[in-house]
Design an enzyme around this catalytic site. Structure first.
Site, PDB file in Angstrom:
ATOM      1  N   GLN A 277      29.183  72.011   4.870  1.00 31.24           N
ATOM      2  CA  GLN A 277      29.963  72.311   6.026  1.00 31.24           C
ATOM      3  C   GLN A 277      30.875  73.533   6.227  1.00 31.24           C
ATOM      4  O   GLN A 277      31.123  74.202   7.091  1.00 31.24           O
ATOM      5  CB  GLN A 277      30.762  70.945   6.416  1.00 31.24           C
ATOM      6  CG  GLN A 277      29.667  69.910   6.704  1.00 31.24           C
ATOM      7  CD  GLN A 277      28.658  70.425   7.699  1.00 31.24           C
ATOM      8  OE1 GLN A 277      28.911  70.874   8.596  1.00 31.24           O
ATOM      9  NE2 GLN A 277      27.466  69.674   7.486  1.00 31.24           N
ATOM     10  N   HIS A 280      29.916  77.186   7.297  1.00 32.35           N
ATOM     11  CA  HIS A 280      30.229  77.396   8.756  1.00 32.35           C
ATOM     12  C   HIS A 280      31.227  78.602   9.035  1.00 32.35           C
ATOM     13  O   HIS A 280      31.368  79.130  10.166  1.00 32.35           O
ATOM     14  CB  HIS A 280      30.064  76.437   9.706  1.00 32.35           C
ATOM     15  CG  HIS A 280      28.919  75.528   9.795  1.00 32.35           C
ATOM     16  ND1 HIS A 280      28.053  75.997  10.582  1.00 32.35           N
ATOM     17  CD2 HIS A 280      28.658  74.362   9.495  1.00 32.35           C
ATOM     18  CE1 HIS A 280      26.940  75.069  10.476  1.00 32.35           C
ATOM     19  NE2 HIS A 280      27.529  73.861   9.785  1.00 32.35           N
ATOM     20  N   GLU A 345      34.483  64.763  10.955  1.00 38.41           N
ATOM     21  CA  GLU A 345      33.454  64.892  11.813  1.00 38.41           C
ATOM     22  C   GLU A 345      32.090  64.418  11.244  1.00 38.41           C
ATOM     23  O   GLU A 345      31.311  63.426  11.683  1.00 38.41           O
ATOM     24  CB  GLU A 345      33.173  66.517  12.037  1.00 38.41           C
ATOM     25  CG  GLU A 345      31.839  66.884  12.810  1.00 38.41           C
ATOM     26  CD  GLU A 345      31.449  68.594  12.812  1.00 38.41           C
ATOM     27  OE1 GLU A 345      30.904  68.703  13.832  1.00 38.41           O
ATOM     28  OE2 GLU A 345      32.000  69.004  11.935  1.00 38.41           O
ATOM     29  N   HIS A 346      31.962  64.561   9.853  1.00 41.31           N
ATOM     30  CA  HIS A 346      30.852  64.194   9.118  1.00 41.31           C
ATOM     31  C   HIS A 346      31.510  63.253   8.034  1.00 41.31           C
ATOM     32  O   HIS A 346      32.255  63.898   7.181  1.00 41.31           O
ATOM     33  CB  HIS A 346      30.003  65.147   8.459  1.00 41.31           C
ATOM     34  CG  HIS A 346      29.322  66.436   9.514  1.00 41.31           C
ATOM     35  ND1 HIS A 346      30.000  67.281   9.521  1.00 41.31           N
ATOM     36  CD2 HIS A 346      28.147  66.287   9.970  1.00 41.31           C
ATOM     37  CE1 HIS A 346      29.154  68.072  10.648  1.00 41.31           C
ATOM     38  NE2 HIS A 346      28.127  67.272  10.865  1.00 41.31           N
ATOM     39  N   ASP A 379      22.431  67.659  10.794  1.00 41.14           N
ATOM     40  CA  ASP A 379      22.512  68.880  11.631  1.00 41.14           C
ATOM     41  C   ASP A 379      21.161  69.172  11.887  1.00 41.14           C
ATOM     42  O   ASP A 379      20.992  70.164  12.962  1.00 41.14           O
ATOM     43  CB  ASP A 379      22.856  70.047  10.340  1.00 41.14           C
ATOM     44  CG  ASP A 379      24.487  69.969  10.220  1.00 41.14           C
ATOM     45  OD1 ASP A 379      25.304  69.428  10.897  1.00 41.14           O
ATOM     46  OD2 ASP A 379      24.983  70.820   9.174  1.00 41.14           O
ATOM     47  N   HIS A 438      45.249  46.100  54.455  1.00 42.82           N
ATOM     48  CA  HIS A 438      44.301  45.568  53.771  1.00 42.82           C
ATOM     49  C   HIS A 438      44.102  43.858  53.913  1.00 42.82           C
ATOM     50  O   HIS A 438      42.862  43.709  54.155  1.00 42.82           O
ATOM     51  CB  HIS A 438      44.855  45.451  52.486  1.00 42.82           C
ATOM     52  CG  HIS A 438      44.672  47.211  51.443  1.00 42.82           C
ATOM     53  ND1 HIS A 438      45.597  48.272  52.073  1.00 42.82           N
ATOM     54  CD2 HIS A 438      43.891  47.517  50.678  1.00 42.82           C
ATOM     55  CE1 HIS A 438      45.208  49.159  51.582  1.00 42.82           C
ATOM     56  NE2 HIS A 438      44.266  48.829  50.555  1.00 42.82           N
TER      57      HIS A 438
END
Length: 448
Positions: A277, A280, A345-346, A379, A438
């Site tokens: 990761q 990236h 995230e992971h 992924d 109403h």
């Protein structure tokens, strides 16, 4: 400071001097529940960055295609030709692709499709007290999928966004992705667009692509919702256009991973998964969490060795220098507590008891369990979309799903007995709220 306190500090300092790649966070002697103030967190975006993103969006809204060309030249150094690539070019790219890669894209697409077809919601119908309520699931008419690019290419992100949209029933699905240096889009990304059924592709990246998808230009037709991951500029741009178009999923920004492991796992596995990761690029997050001091040092050494020989050395370092951490915890229980606090995230639970511990995970984009459970499976071919919540938003947000492309719409059928059976409840609540019309809307029908 007590003698025991001094010993703890000295132990941490000595260990810190041995760790070469990651920043040490020693929580073994922490007392009480963990809080965000106990751990390092990524810094919030600077105000100047927010203003730059806002300026880009405004430039596209005013300047249209001309602004897209100007901004692409300014930020990517690329002079754009055609602003749209259609399906015949995608199909041509697929048929000229190396067969093994074409097959891999097809396999990944099939697995993603299978996962989300199994999750398709059905209409619901409830009838009681003379009232029938029917819930319909209606797909948005159009969706824009942002696919990162620039230094790398991500045909996988095409599959992990457009496939989900198509399963949901979105009629028109488009992709925006940064162009290559010659203004084109790489063959693998084009081929993935063909496999996923994408209708058009725009070779545009960054915040300007998000603005174009949200507001449209002479060439780009605006969409109903925008999905997909991206760098900080892309994530902030999506947040800023959220009042004008749907923004799928969560804050899907720079990539994150938290790896929980111990001596039952080859340290090289944990090390390379941190790099998976981190490669990236900048602004991401990489955590190793373990209760074994010797193992921590083994993973750090393996990571140091791996990074030194990696072709993505600079990208990995850009993440690890600022946001690469090794947490030493007192137990598996504290490891999961830390994971829930970070909400990565992971989340990888590589250790022997990972499946048992996964039952206690509350905050993560996706959880991978088992010594071989590298997030790289997620992924590409595991099936659930790899567009996942980052920056701690997994506390309240989910990965990209069908619901990001669907709207719930209810139809309420009032039968002839409803006034007598349940109309009285309307009158009672309306009266206590002082909304006389109403109540009268029921009373007048009762008297008829």
């Amino acid at each position: 400071m007590s003698e025991s306190g001094k010993k703890v500090v000295l132990e941490s300092q000595e260990l810190m001097q041995q760790v070469r790649t990651l920043h040490l966070v020693d929580l073994r002697h922490h007392e009480g529940p963990l809080r965000t103030s106990d751990i390092p967190r990524p810094q919030a975006p600077a105000h100047e960055t927010l203003e730059r993103v806002r300026a880009i969006i405004d430039e596209v809204r005013v300047g249209g295609d001309r602004a897209l060309r100007s901004l692409t030249l300014r930020f990517d150094g690329v002079e754009l030709g055609a602003l749209t690539i259609d399906r015949p070019m995608m199909e041509e790219a697929y048929h000229t692709l190396e067969p093994r890669l074409a097959q891999a894209l097809t396999v990944a697409h099939r697995r993603i499709q299978q996962v989300y077809e199994a999750e398709l919601p059905t209409s619901a119908r409830v009838a009681s007290d003379g009232i029938t309520v029917v819930r319909h699931n209606i797909a948005v008419a159009s969706a824009g999928c942002y696919v990162p690019g620039g230094a790398a290419r991500y045909p996988s992100t095409v599959l992990h966004t457009a496939t989900v949209a198509k399963v949901a029933g979105v009629e028109r699905v488009v992709v925006a992705t940064p162009p290559q240096s010659d203004g084109s889009v790489d063959q693998a990304t084009l081929a993935a667009c063909f496999v996923a059924g994408v209708d058009a592709l725009y070779p545009i990246g960054g915040a300007q692509a998000i603005a174009a998808l949200a507001y449209g230009t002479e060439t780009v037709v605006p969409v109903d919702t925008i999905v997909g991951p991206g760098n900080l500029y892309v994530a902030l741009a999506k947040a800023q256009v959220a009042l004008d178009t749907g923004i799928g999923s969560s804050f899907a920004g720079p990539s994150e991973v938290l790896v929980v492991a111990d001596a039952t796992v080859d340290p090289r596995y944990a090390a390379v998964d941190l790099a998976v990761q981190a490669e990236h690029g900048p602004h991401g997050l990489a955590w190793l969490v373990t209760w074994d001091e010797d193992y921590l040092l083994e993973v750090d050494a393996a990571l140091h060795e791996y990074v030194a020989s990696s072709s993505r050395l600079e990208a990995i370092r850009s993440t690890l220098i600022d946001n690469g951490f090794a947490a030493l915890v007192s137990s598996r229980e504290q490891a999961i507590e830390l994971a829930n606090l970070i909400a990565p995230e992971h989340l990888e639970l590589l250790h022997r008891d990972g499946e048992q511990d996964s039952a206690y995970v509350r905050n993560a984009g996706v959880v991978f369990v088992g010594a071989d459970a590298t997030a790289a499976f997620g992924d590409y071919v595991a099936g659930p979309s790899h567009v996942l919540p980052t920056y701690g938003t997994a506390r309240f947000a989910s990965g990209l799903g069908l619901e990001d492309f669907l709207r719930r719409q209810h139809t309420v059928i009032i039968g002839p007995t409803a006034i007598d059976e349940i109309g009285w409840a309307v009158e009672e609540i309306a009266n206590v709220e002082g909304l006389t019309a109403h109540g009268e809307s029921i009373a007048i029908r009762r008297r008829s």
